[in-house]
Design a protein around this motif. Sequence first.
Motif, PDB file in Angstrom:
ATOM      1  N   GLY A 351      37.587  19.734 -14.146  1.00 33.39           N
ATOM      2  CA  GLY A 351      37.213  20.436 -15.371  1.00 33.39           C
ATOM      3  C   GLY A 351      35.964  19.852 -15.998  1.00 33.39           C
ATOM      4  N   ASP A 352      35.847  18.521 -15.987  1.00 37.89           N
ATOM      5  CA  ASP A 352      34.654  17.879 -16.525  1.00 37.89           C
ATOM      6  C   ASP A 352      33.416  18.237 -15.709  1.00 37.89           C
ATOM      7  N   LEU A 353      33.564  18.244 -14.389  1.00 37.27           N
ATOM      8  CA  LEU A 353      32.411  18.513 -13.526  1.00 37.27           C
ATOM      9  C   LEU A 353      31.960  19.968 -13.625  1.00 37.27           C
ATOM     10  N   CYS A 354      32.889  20.858 -13.951  1.00 34.65           N
ATOM     11  CA  CYS A 354      32.564  22.287 -13.985  1.00 34.65           C
ATOM     12  C   CYS A 354      32.199  22.769 -15.381  1.00 34.65           C
ATOM     13  N   GLU A 355      31.871  21.854 -16.273  1.00 30.64           N
ATOM     14  CA  GLU A 355      31.450  22.260 -17.609  1.00 30.64           C
ATOM     15  C   GLU A 355      30.261  23.225 -17.508  1.00 30.64           C
ATOM     16  N   GLY A 356      30.414  24.384 -18.110  1.00 26.96           N
ATOM     17  CA  GLY A 356      29.337  25.364 -18.096  1.00 26.96           C
ATOM     18  C   GLY A 356      29.201  26.142 -16.809  1.00 26.96           C
ATOM     19  N   ALA A 357      30.197  26.054 -15.914  1.00 28.51           N
ATOM     20  CA  ALA A 357      30.087  26.764 -14.634  1.00 28.51           C
ATOM     21  C   ALA A 357      29.978  28.271 -14.838  1.00 28.51           C
ATOM     22  N   GLU A 358      30.653  28.811 -15.848  1.00 26.85           N
ATOM     23  CA  GLU A 358      30.566  30.254 -16.109  1.00 26.85           C
ATOM     24  C   GLU A 358      29.140  30.687 -16.426  1.00 26.85           C
ATOM     25  N   GLN A 359      28.388  29.810 -17.085  1.00 27.63           N
ATOM     26  CA  GLN A 359      27.019  30.159 -17.484  1.00 27.63           C
ATOM     27  C   GLN A 359      25.985  29.881 -16.393  1.00 27.63           C
ATOM     28  N   GLY A 360      26.376  29.199 -15.328  1.00 30.52           N
ATOM     29  CA  GLY A 360      25.475  28.952 -14.213  1.00 30.52           C
ATOM     30  C   GLY A 360      24.447  27.882 -14.484  1.00 30.52           C
ATOM     31  N   HIS A 361      23.468  28.171 -15.346  1.00 27.02           N
ATOM     32  CA  HIS A 361      22.390  27.234 -15.692  1.00 27.02           C
ATOM     33  C   HIS A 361      21.571  26.818 -14.464  1.00 27.02           C
ATOM     34  N   TYR A 362      21.304  27.757 -13.571  1.00 28.06           N
ATOM     35  CA  TYR A 362      20.567  27.416 -12.348  1.00 28.06           C
ATOM     36  C   TYR A 362      19.074  27.284 -12.644  1.00 28.06           C
ATOM     37  N   ASP A 363      18.472  26.207 -12.125  1.00 26.86           N
ATOM     38  CA  ASP A 363      17.050  25.976 -12.351  1.00 26.86           C
ATOM     39  C   ASP A 363      16.207  26.815 -11.394  1.00 26.86           C
ATOM     40  N   ALA A 364      14.901  26.766 -11.589  1.00 25.06           N
ATOM     41  CA  ALA A 364      13.989  27.615 -10.816  1.00 25.06           C
ATOM     42  C   ALA A 364      14.048  27.297  -9.330  1.00 25.06           C
ATOM     43  N   LEU A 392      24.704  18.694 -12.794  1.00 28.61           N
ATOM     44  CA  LEU A 392      25.470  19.190 -11.648  1.00 28.61           C
ATOM     45  C   LEU A 392      25.356  20.695 -11.446  1.00 28.61           C
ATOM     46  N   ALA A 393      24.591  21.399 -12.271  1.00 26.35           N
ATOM     47  CA  ALA A 393      24.477  22.858 -12.133  1.00 26.35           C
ATOM     48  C   ALA A 393      23.969  23.282 -10.763  1.00 26.35           C
ATOM     49  N   PRO A 394      22.946  22.624 -10.184  1.00 29.54           N
ATOM     50  CA  PRO A 394      22.476  23.054  -8.862  1.00 29.54           C
ATOM     51  C   PRO A 394      23.481  22.799  -7.744  1.00 29.54           C
ATOM     52  N   ASN A 395      24.519  22.001  -8.050  1.00 32.79           N
ATOM     53  CA  ASN A 395      25.528  21.651  -7.046  1.00 32.79           C
ATOM     54  C   ASN A 395      26.837  22.410  -7.227  1.00 32.79           C
ATOM     55  N   THR A 396      26.895  23.280  -8.230  1.00 31.44           N
ATOM     56  CA  THR A 396      28.157  23.930  -8.604  1.00 31.44           C
ATOM     57  C   THR A 396      28.053  25.439  -8.442  1.00 31.44           C
ATOM     58  N   VAL A 397      29.069  26.022  -7.799  1.00 30.35           N
ATOM     59  CA  VAL A 397      29.135  27.474  -7.648  1.00 30.35           C
ATOM     60  C   VAL A 397      30.527  27.931  -8.068  1.00 30.35           C
ATOM     61  N   MET A 398      30.548  28.904  -8.974  1.00 29.09           N
ATOM     62  CA  MET A 398      31.818  29.495  -9.394  1.00 29.09           C
ATOM     63  C   MET A 398      31.982  30.840  -8.708  1.00 29.09           C
ATOM     64  N   LEU A 399      33.060  30.969  -7.918  1.00 26.89           N
ATOM     65  CA  LEU A 399      33.374  32.236  -7.262  1.00 26.89           C
ATOM     66  C   LEU A 399      34.041  33.145  -8.291  1.00 26.89           C
ATOM     67  N   ARG A 400      33.559  34.365  -8.398  1.00 30.26           N
ATOM     68  CA  ARG A 400      33.902  35.178  -9.565  1.00 30.26           C
ATOM     69  C   ARG A 400      34.711  36.433  -9.263  1.00 30.26           C
ATOM     70  N   ALA A 401      34.964  36.751  -8.004  1.00 36.24           N
ATOM     71  CA  ALA A 401      35.707  37.974  -7.675  1.00 36.24           C
ATOM     72  C   ALA A 401      36.936  37.608  -6.867  1.00 36.24           C
ATOM     73  N   SER A 402      38.121  37.978  -7.369  1.00 34.08           N
ATOM     74  CA  SER A 402      39.356  37.712  -6.639  1.00 34.08           C
ATOM     75  C   SER A 402      39.630  38.844  -5.665  1.00 34.08           C
ATOM     76  N   HIS A 403      39.896  38.478  -4.413  1.00 34.55           N
ATOM     77  CA  HIS A 403      40.180  39.467  -3.375  1.00 34.55           C
ATOM     78  C   HIS A 403      41.685  39.610  -3.136  1.00 34.55           C
ATOM     79  N   ARG A 404      42.487  38.884  -3.920  1.00 34.96           N
ATOM     80  CA  ARG A 404      43.931  38.966  -3.731  1.00 34.96           C
ATOM     81  C   ARG A 404      44.638  39.432  -4.992  1.00 34.96           C
ATOM     82  N   PHE A 405      44.250  38.910  -6.153  1.00 35.78           N
ATOM     83  CA  PHE A 405      44.934  39.234  -7.387  1.00 35.78           C
ATOM     84  C   PHE A 405      44.261  40.408  -8.085  1.00 35.78           C
ATOM     85  N   SER A 406      44.434  41.574  -7.511  1.00 35.94           N
ATOM     86  CA  SER A 406      43.857  42.763  -8.136  1.00 35.94           C
ATOM     87  C   SER A 406      44.919  43.615  -8.823  1.00 35.94           C
TER      88      SER A 406
END
Length: 665
Positions: A351-364, A392-406
């Motif tokens: 949870g600490d490492l994924c702070e802001g994962a929803e917002q991405g914050h990807y650099d150029a 850690l933003a360039p190292n973090t990816v949040m998968l956003r679409a569930s293919h099972r829980f629809s």
Amino acid sequence: MSTAPSAPDPRSAVLSGLRALADAGLLRPLDWALAQFIAERDPEAAPELLVASALLAHFEGQGHSCLPLGGLRHRLLQLSGWRIAGQEALTALVQSLSPRSADWLAAVRASRCVQAAHTADTDAPLVLGGSPAAPLLYLRRYWNFEQQVAQGLRGRAAPPLDVNEAMVRAWLDRLFDPLPTGGCDWQKLACAIALRSRLTIVTGGPGTGKTYTAARLLAALPAVDSAPERLRVALAAPTGKAAARLRQSLETALTGLQTRVGDALDLGAFAARIGPARTLHALLGARPGTRRLRHHAAAPLDVDVLIVDEASMVHLEMMASLLAALPAHARLVLLGDKDQLASVEAGAVLGDLCEGAEQGHYDAGTVRYAQAVAGVEIPMALRAPSGVAPLLAPNTVMLRASHRFSGSIGALALAVHGGDGARAAKLLASDDSGALQSLEAVDPQAAVDLALAEGPAPSYRDYLLRLAIRPASASDADHSAWAAAVLAAFERFRLLCAVREGPWGAEGLSRAIEHAARSAGLLAGPGAWYAGRPVLVTRNDAEAGVFNGDVGLALSAVGGAGLRVFFADGPRLRSVSVARLAHVETAFAMTVHKAQGSEFEHTALVLPPQAGALLSRELVYTGITRARQVFTLVAPRAGLLAQAVQLRTQRASGLQDLLRREAVQ
């Protein structure tokens, strides 16, 4: 001439008050003992420091890695929760302490038992860290763990590795199908990030494709490596169950990918070289009776790539040990759901490492790389406004679409995740698909009846009936087939609890279900060990080949010669004599914490009438997402679900601030 009575010693009064709270069950004996230890080490310690020490130990026992020093009188009052015992002692203790946070902070700073962070090491048992605006008190070992984790992550986060972008693009296009609806392929992006990074964090809810992504990463790694025959890959997870599921999922996925790669790669041979997935304890070489590990900074792991699943369960000490044992060149890939319950032990690292994962914050640079290597256009809303990303933003990816829980279960999980208790309750009450059920229970017997019920939804009755159908012959093959069928039937259903103790807890419900099954003639045999007993391993035992969190069934051995506990590792079975299993408990019911990393066709979640802060949004979300086809909520009163959804688990930690400060520098 009479002498005036001496004034009572406020330190002694405070220690007596803390002892009374421990006797009433509001604190642990260990919490009071730390305050007593500090008082002995520092005869000048102020009463506020003694109370802060007891609260610090108490917080550590609840999973926090430190104690925020603001508002400690209020935190002390919260100890009572819904309990009546100890209220008088608690009120007296609170009234004897300063109401000013500045006085508490001054008491901490003045003690010889407290070392200020980043000053000369005094070997003091406590450390004052955090910032002037938000001071944090640590037990020394947890302050050290946080520092080690932050340092290890900083070393792996940057700079990115050099890659042949054209080669990587060609292989990723080969391994991933174009999205039928267009948009951003987060799985492909995660794989691309992992190929250029020594640290990759992939987070997402159930069904978002974390292991799908990991399998394609495993296929791409040897394809782009200059010496694939020497590539050493390891798989690990916090529990044996999660490790077995990871290995089985990746093995199946790699087999399916062979047609995509053709003759260019032998993925079967590569998978065989990887070997089995292991628990983190086994990977690091845990030794019985000690915290020392075989692998550490001076004796690192022999690995080039390490993939860790269910990373939300990795506690702070384990993460520090893992980072220390990884060689400097190795890639670390963490897979997990940041919204699940954190580890039972201290820390909420994912949870600490994924702070802001929803917002991405990807650099150029990351935006350019994503387009060049993965053909992925990162949405403008997920780019860093200033062009500079958090560490850690360039190292973090949040998968956003569930293919099972629809379906209904997915909708319920989303409502809980979003904190919408009213919608969650409405979904449970109005679902007509059969996937969601709600059972208002006046007493725990309703949960017992559900566990043994007949009907379309799986229950323990399924495996107990299979248990009675003996193998066709005494051959090893027939016995193995029978044992596998019984285990598979058992794994279809699980009763999960928010608490461990009491009639609504895992221990009480396990005893009640066992008694009811015997009374119904579904279980036979006296004593603690009997055929059909489900057991949960509670301590690592490398010699016996079992680890904390493993779940198995006691079944008769081949030919009926005694009992062995059988465990399923994917399609394979392993068994251990009951005589070798000293640390197990009956597991007709389990806590939600212990069920992490597992999934069941039918999951029933039992909420107790009173559990204070133990009921939380994260607990309910984790319980719901253990269900594949049917979820049943068992609650003693209406409104309890909505109440639980409003409570967030907020673990005190300084790790985010350490990483945030590093990103600013």
